[in-house]
Design a protein around this motif. Structure first.
Motif, PDB file in Angstrom:
ATOM      1  N   GLY A 158       0.796  -1.228   0.000  1.00 20.23           N
ATOM      2  CA  GLY A 158       0.000   0.000   0.000  1.00 20.23           C
ATOM      3  C   GLY A 158       0.821   1.266   0.000  1.00 20.23           C
ATOM      4  N   LEU A 159       2.134   1.130   0.251  1.00 19.97           N
ATOM      5  CA  LEU A 159       3.024   2.292   0.312  1.00 19.97           C
ATOM      6  C   LEU A 159       2.945   3.158  -0.938  1.00 19.97           C
ATOM      7  CD1 LEU A 159       5.486   3.756   1.678  1.00 19.97           C
ATOM      8  CD2 LEU A 159       6.940   2.143   0.434  1.00 19.97           C
ATOM      9  N   THR A 160       2.804   2.529  -2.094  1.00 26.24           N
ATOM     10  CA  THR A 160       2.870   3.263  -3.362  1.00 26.24           C
ATOM     11  C   THR A 160       1.503   3.741  -3.860  1.00 26.24           C
ATOM     12  OG1 THR A 160       2.745   1.180  -4.599  1.00 26.24           O
ATOM     13  CG2 THR A 160       4.929   2.001  -4.047  1.00 26.24           C
ATOM     14  N   LYS A 161       0.456   3.514  -3.083  1.00 28.54           N
ATOM     15  CA  LYS A 161      -0.870   3.948  -3.531  1.00 28.54           C
ATOM     16  C   LYS A 161      -0.943   5.446  -3.784  1.00 28.54           C
ATOM     17  CE  LYS A 161      -3.974   0.429  -1.566  1.00 28.54           C
ATOM     18  NZ  LYS A 161      -5.020   0.180  -0.550  1.00 28.54           N
ATOM     19  N   VAL A 162      -0.130   6.191  -3.072  1.00 21.17           N
ATOM     20  CA  VAL A 162      -0.201   7.646  -3.171  1.00 21.17           C
ATOM     21  C   VAL A 162       0.135   8.132  -4.576  1.00 21.17           C
ATOM     22  CG1 VAL A 162       2.190   8.104  -2.526  1.00 21.17           C
ATOM     23  CG2 VAL A 162       0.416   9.753  -1.927  1.00 21.17           C
ATOM     24  N   ALA A 163       0.847   7.311  -5.362  1.00 16.30           N
ATOM     25  CA  ALA A 163       1.187   7.726  -6.728  1.00 16.30           C
ATOM     26  C   ALA A 163      -0.061   7.975  -7.565  1.00 16.30           C
ATOM     27  CB  ALA A 163       2.060   6.659  -7.396  1.00 16.30           C
ATOM     28  N   SER A 164      -1.162   7.303  -7.263  1.00 16.76           N
ATOM     29  CA  SER A 164      -2.381   7.463  -8.062  1.00 16.76           C
ATOM     30  C   SER A 164      -3.040   8.821  -7.847  1.00 16.76           C
ATOM     31  CB  SER A 164      -3.384   6.346  -7.743  1.00 16.76           C
ATOM     32  OG  SER A 164      -3.854   6.453  -6.416  1.00 16.76           O
ATOM     33  N   VAL A 165      -2.680   9.525  -6.759  1.00 21.15           N
ATOM     34  CA  VAL A 165      -3.254  10.853  -6.511  1.00 21.15           C
ATOM     35  C   VAL A 165      -2.170  11.930  -6.605  1.00 21.15           C
ATOM     36  CG1 VAL A 165      -5.163   9.997  -5.107  1.00 21.15           C
ATOM     37  CG2 VAL A 165      -3.001  10.565  -3.997  1.00 21.15           C
ATOM     38  N   ALA A 166      -1.071  11.627  -7.308  1.00 17.23           N
ATOM     39  CA  ALA A 166       0.056  12.571  -7.389  1.00 17.23           C
ATOM     40  C   ALA A 166      -0.361  13.917  -7.956  1.00 17.23           C
ATOM     41  CB  ALA A 166       1.179  11.965  -8.236  1.00 17.23           C
ATOM     42  N   GLU A 167      -1.369  13.928  -8.839  1.00 15.17           N
ATOM     43  CA  GLU A 167      -1.821  15.177  -9.451  1.00 15.17           C
ATOM     44  C   GLU A 167      -2.391  16.138  -8.424  1.00 15.17           C
ATOM     45  OE1 GLU A 167      -4.813  16.617 -13.074  1.00 15.17           O
ATOM     46  OE2 GLU A 167      -4.242  14.513 -12.876  1.00 15.17           O
ATOM     47  N   GLU A 168      -2.832  15.606  -7.271  1.00 17.30           N
ATOM     48  CA  GLU A 168      -3.473  16.432  -6.243  1.00 17.30           C
ATOM     49  C   GLU A 168      -2.509  16.825  -5.125  1.00 17.30           C
ATOM     50  OE1 GLU A 168      -7.573  14.470  -5.528  1.00 17.30           O
ATOM     51  OE2 GLU A 168      -6.446  13.103  -6.801  1.00 17.30           O
ATOM     52  N   VAL A 169      -1.226  16.483  -5.260  1.00 17.15           N
ATOM     53  CA  VAL A 169      -0.234  16.739  -4.217  1.00 17.15           C
ATOM     54  C   VAL A 169       0.458  18.077  -4.460  1.00 17.15           C
ATOM     55  CG1 VAL A 169       1.901  15.923  -3.143  1.00 17.15           C
ATOM     56  CG2 VAL A 169       0.145  14.280  -3.840  1.00 17.15           C
ATOM     57  N   GLN A 170       0.521  18.891  -3.414  1.00 20.05           N
ATOM     58  CA  GLN A 170       1.267  20.142  -3.493  1.00 20.05           C
ATOM     59  C   GLN A 170       2.763  19.826  -3.450  1.00 20.05           C
ATOM     60  OE1 GLN A 170      -0.078  22.357  -0.100  1.00 20.05           O
ATOM     61  NE2 GLN A 170      -2.212  22.404  -0.769  1.00 20.05           N
ATOM     62  N   ASN A 171       3.537  20.531  -4.265  1.00 18.17           N
ATOM     63  CA  ASN A 171       4.992  20.349  -4.299  1.00 18.17           C
ATOM     64  C   ASN A 171       5.359  18.865  -4.350  1.00 18.17           C
ATOM     65  OD1 ASN A 171       7.730  20.774  -4.250  1.00 18.17           O
ATOM     66  ND2 ASN A 171       7.822  21.494  -2.134  1.00 18.17           N
ATOM     67  N   PRO A 172       4.927  18.153  -5.392  1.00 13.49           N
ATOM     68  CA  PRO A 172       5.174  16.706  -5.447  1.00 13.49           C
ATOM     69  C   PRO A 172       6.643  16.333  -5.438  1.00 13.49           C
ATOM     70  CG  PRO A 172       4.413  17.539  -7.586  1.00 13.49           C
ATOM     71  CD  PRO A 172       4.235  18.647  -6.592  1.00 13.49           C
ATOM     72  N   ASP A 173       7.521  17.203  -5.971  1.00 19.92           N
ATOM     73  CA  ASP A 173       8.952  16.888  -6.006  1.00 19.92           C
ATOM     74  C   ASP A 173       9.492  16.598  -4.611  1.00 19.92           C
ATOM     75  OD1 ASP A 173       8.737  17.368  -8.659  1.00 19.92           O
ATOM     76  OD2 ASP A 173      10.018  19.141  -8.704  1.00 19.92           O
ATOM     77  N   ARG A 174       8.980  17.283  -3.625  1.00 21.72           N
ATOM     78  CA  ARG A 174       9.433  17.085  -2.240  1.00 21.72           C
ATOM     79  C   ARG A 174       8.516  16.150  -1.471  1.00 21.72           C
ATOM     80  NH1 ARG A 174       7.486  19.490   2.422  1.00 21.72           N
ATOM     81  NH2 ARG A 174       8.914  19.529   4.215  1.00 21.72           N
ATOM     82  N   ASN A 175       7.213  16.390  -1.561  1.00 21.72           N
ATOM     83  CA  ASN A 175       6.281  15.725  -0.656  1.00 21.72           C
ATOM     84  C   ASN A 175       6.084  14.244  -0.944  1.00 21.72           C
ATOM     85  OD1 ASN A 175       5.926  18.095   0.732  1.00 21.72           O
ATOM     86  ND2 ASN A 175       4.061  18.687  -0.350  1.00 21.72           N
ATOM     87  N   ILE A 176       6.146  13.841  -2.217  1.00 17.15           N
ATOM     88  CA  ILE A 176       5.914  12.422  -2.524  1.00 17.15           C
ATOM     89  C   ILE A 176       7.067  11.548  -2.035  1.00 17.15           C
ATOM     90  CG2 ILE A 176       5.676  10.754  -4.393  1.00 17.15           C
ATOM     91  CD1 ILE A 176       3.874  12.725  -5.825  1.00 17.15           C
ATOM     92  N   PRO A 177       8.326  11.794  -2.460  1.00 19.63           N
ATOM     93  CA  PRO A 177       9.396  10.915  -1.961  1.00 19.63           C
ATOM     94  C   PRO A 177       9.601  11.002  -0.456  1.00 19.63           C
ATOM     95  CG  PRO A 177      10.311  12.749  -3.242  1.00 19.63           C
ATOM     96  CD  PRO A 177       8.828  12.778  -3.438  1.00 19.63           C
ATOM     97  N   LEU A 178       9.486  12.202   0.117  1.00 17.57           N
ATOM     98  CA  LEU A 178       9.684  12.351   1.556  1.00 17.57           C
ATOM     99  C   LEU A 178       8.558  11.669   2.330  1.00 17.57           C
ATOM    100  CD1 LEU A 178      11.226  13.482   3.935  1.00 17.57           C
ATOM    101  CD2 LEU A 178      10.036  15.665   3.627  1.00 17.57           C
ATOM    102  N   GLY A 179       7.316  11.866   1.888  1.00 17.50           N
ATOM    103  CA  GLY A 179       6.182  11.243   2.569  1.00 17.50           C
ATOM    104  C   GLY A 179       6.260   9.726   2.523  1.00 17.50           C
TER     105      GLY A 179
END
Length: 721
Positions: A234-255
């Motif tokens: 389930g760790l990678t589920k967040v990739a499906s909502v990447a379009e809705e993430v603020q500052n994805p360059d930082r927040n996705i890998p760090l989160g």
């Protein structure tokens, strides 16, 4: 030789950029057909963490321990490391292409719509089954207090979570925050109190009651790693909502990284406590191992409140998995519908800024699964398909990098390329084999079903090709140009907050006009070193490192204008150096002798793609009608700067003709009340250019150059009412 004296003070720019953020976000939120960027770092963490804790901790440890005994904690720890290749690859693709659909979008754009269909439909099926299973588990725990059948409870919960998802991603993630915070706090307390009960040193000692450390030998231990690996899926589920993430360059890998650390620590230490507190047979047969262990050392808590808290944590875990599952699963059909791979109605955005139709479709599918299938059995088989997708994502990173598409600009790059991706691919297929023939058969059937859907429904509706065609081009075959344009569009979306960086860049650029002389690249770089240190405080070695690099070469913006651009982590703002050459000037640079203008652009690395965005703006201006005539006829630095400005984002004129500024004469720039997106870039007084610092005062006879959004610039010409 002259250079412009134009500058924009950092303080003034900062205030303006803050205003731009607001305007850009507002504009994006109002754009029909776009998802809102509401998700923060905490939301990414909550979604990833919540998607991992359910059966993996509250059900699976007993089954896993029955296979490998004492070493079950080590199996969880190693499984956490084995997910790293898939996590890092997903993070790279998410920051390069932060679009709804996650795995689907990555596979589609890298390997084409057929693989995208397999990734999209397959991911949707897998997540629907696993989310339904999580809600059945939640229903089982609620059944301790509610006299209702598990399935009925799960259906009610599915509808409730579906409605929350429809009301907005922000509302969904608020619930997710609450659930995950509750879950993590209770589990941390469980670990701390468990260590207190067993003793920190004793908990790491092998318990003889469980037999040898590897109860079933190395083969049994390896198969256990495969069993518990899916706990991290389930760790990678967040990739499906990447379009809705603020500052994805930082927040996705760090989160994702913070989430994996949390899960690995709690899984490892939690199972250590379980094998220390529970008898082997009791652990092997338990479907509620955490609650059973809690009874061993929380009996002193009045009213059995300690065990009740563990039950609350279990309910929060299953609820967060189900809630995050509906949110992520619904983005697959939404993204596929936009690409014509499934019916277009699934791409509809509702009044709350969420893909309403796709959410309803996902909820109905989950209800059907709950009514028609043995959810627990099918959910385990769906895990095998998830492993296949992990392997394909690793391949997607290799394809995107080897395609060498200039607009593929991930904000985060997976390390140790390509070895990490190769390891991830091998691990995924190895674990599928370990899961047995039924899992392989289920994966094969889902894949065949997806291929048939593509063949009979989607193949004649799409002409898109993946980045793998760019790899083919390197082998002498073909490529798909549309992907480069699409990735460039994504870069524009990702750098929306920097929309006016182009105007600020031109306003503070160093413009040099050479009428006579002979120049080569080394001389031009030496001049830039001097000017950059004098004007911007940039170390000359940064300039040399950027433009003396053999990989730095000129790109034509027009037949007579060329640019070399580079990104560096040692600069905070983009800077532009412009050299205009007269007819009696000779330029000794290969194939540049016919150029009347050379430009050098140095940009920061973050946000990724900003250099390409700025070059695109320059090309747009330089390729406009009559540019060469206007450019060569310009006699002053101010005229050259104005020509490079985009007309709709630039206003120049006397203050007396701008009522909004005329009434504020005598104030410093810092005190002037202006529309949020606007800033004063230049002041011209008595034929002299004055730097627009915050403490510079306006005088009635001044002429000013202002940059901003077109609607805001129009306010300066309106008469004061």
């Amino acid at each position: 030789m002259t250079n412009s004296k134009v500058g924009v003070d950092a303080t003034a720019s900062s205030g303006s950029e803050h205003g731009l953020d607001n305007n850009a976000n507002a504009a994006e939120n109002k754009t029909e057909g776009k998802l809102k960027k509401n998700l923060t770092l905490f939301d990414v963490y909550a979604m990833s963490t919540g998607a991992m804790f359910s059966s993996g901790l509250f059900l699976l440890p007993g089954i896993a321990a029955s296979y490998t005994g004492n070493s079950v904690w080590l199996a969880y720890l190693l499984a956490g490391f084995l997910i790293l290749p898939a996590m890092y690859c997903m993070a790279e693709l998410s920051t390069a292409m932060p679009k709804a659909g996650g795995t689907y979008y990555f596979l589609d754009r890298s390997m084409g719509p057929l693989m995208g269909t397999i990734g999209g439909l397959g991911s949707w099926i897998a997540v629907v089954f696993k989310s339904a299973f999580a809600l059945v588990g939640m229903g089982a725990y609620l059944g301790l207090y509610l006299d209702m059948p598990f399935v009925v409870t799960a259906i009610i919960l599915t509808i409730a979570f579906g409605l929350i998802n429809i009301f907005g991603a922000k509302e969904t993630t608020m619930l997710q925050r609450i659930l995950v915070t509750t879950l993590v706090v209770i589990l941390i307390a469980f670990v701390i109190l468990g260590f207190r009960e067993t003793g920190f040193v004793n908990v790491f000692k092998t318990d003889a009651e469980y037999g040898s450390f590897f109860k079933s030998g190395l083969v049994g231990f390896v198969s256990t790693i495969g069993l518990v690996f899916v706990s991290y899926a389930g760790l990678t589920k967040v990739a499906s909502v990447a379009e809705e993430v603020q500052n994805p360059d930082r927040n996705i890998p760090l989160g994702m990284t913070l989430s994996l650390i949390t899960a690995t620590v709690i899984y490892t230490l939690g199972t250590l406590i379980l094998i220390k507190l529970l008898e082997p047979q009791a652990l092997y047969e338990s479907l509620t191992p955490i609650a059973d262990a809690g009874r061993q050392f929380l009996g002193w808590v009045p009213f059995d409140f300690g065990v009740i808290l563990i039950v609350v944590a279990a309910i929060a875990a299953f609820a967060s998995t189900g809630n995050a599952g509906i949110m992520s699963a619904s983005r697959y059909p939404y993204a596929m519908a936009k690409d014509k791979l499934v019916p277009a109605s699934l791409s509809k955005i509702g009044r709350f800024g969420t893909p309403t139709t796709a959410i309803i479709f996902t909820v109905l599918a989950m209800i059907a699964v709950l009514l028609l299938f043995d959810v627990a059995s099918v959910a385990k088989l769906a895990s095998a398909f998830q492993l296949l997708l992990f392997g394909l994502v690793c391949i997607a990173v290799i394809v995107m990098r080897e395609s060498r598409i200039s607009t593929y600009k991930p904000g985060f790059k997976a390390p140790f390329y390509p070895w990490l991706q190769i390891i991830g691919l091998l691990v995924s297929f190895w674990l599928i084999i370990e899961m047995g023939i039924l899992a392989i058969a289920f994966t094969g059937m889902v894949t065949i079903a997806c291929v048939l859907w593509y063949q009979f429904y989607a193949s004649h509706r799409v002409e898109r090709r993946g980045a793998i065609f760019h790899v083919h081009e390197r082998l002498g075959q073909q490529r798909y140009e549309g992907l480069e344009r699409e990735l460039m569009t994504i870069i524009h979306d990702r750098t929306q907050a920097e929309n006016l960086s182009y105007e600020a860049l031109v306003a503070r650029s160093v413009v040099m006009d050479f009428r006579y002389g002979q120049f080569d690249k080394d001389q031009l770089i030496a001049i830039m070193c001097e000017k950059s240190q004098e004007k911007f405080g940039i170390d000359p070695e940064v300039i040399k490192g950027a433009f003396l690099d053999p990989r730095s070469f000129f790109h034509p913006l027009s037949p007579s204008v060329n640019i070399a651009y580079s990104a560096s982590e040692l600069v905070d703002e983009p800077e532009l150096f412009v050299f205009r050459f007269g007819p009696r000037t000779r330029v000794d640079i290969d194939e540049m002798s016919h150029s009347h203008t050379l430009m050098f652009l140095l940009a920061p690395i973050k946000p990724a793609g900003l250099d390409l965005r700025l070059v695109g703006h320059l090309a747009e201006v330089i390729q406009s009608d009559m540019f060469d005539q206007r450019w060569l006829a310009a006699k002053t630095e101010r005229e050259l700067n104005e020509i490079l400005m985009r007309d709709d984002h630039f206003l120049h004129g006397p203050i007396v003709g701008m009522p909004l500024l005329a009434e504020q004469v005598g104030k410093t720039i810092a005190e002037i009340d202006m529309p949020n997106s606007c800033l004063i870039a230049m002041i011209e007084r008595d034929n002299q250019i004055i730097i627009a610092t915050p403490d510079a005062k306006l005088e009635l006879g001044d002429e000013v150059a202002i940059i901003g959004e077109p609607d805001d610039l129009a306010l300066f010409s309106k008469p004061k009412i």
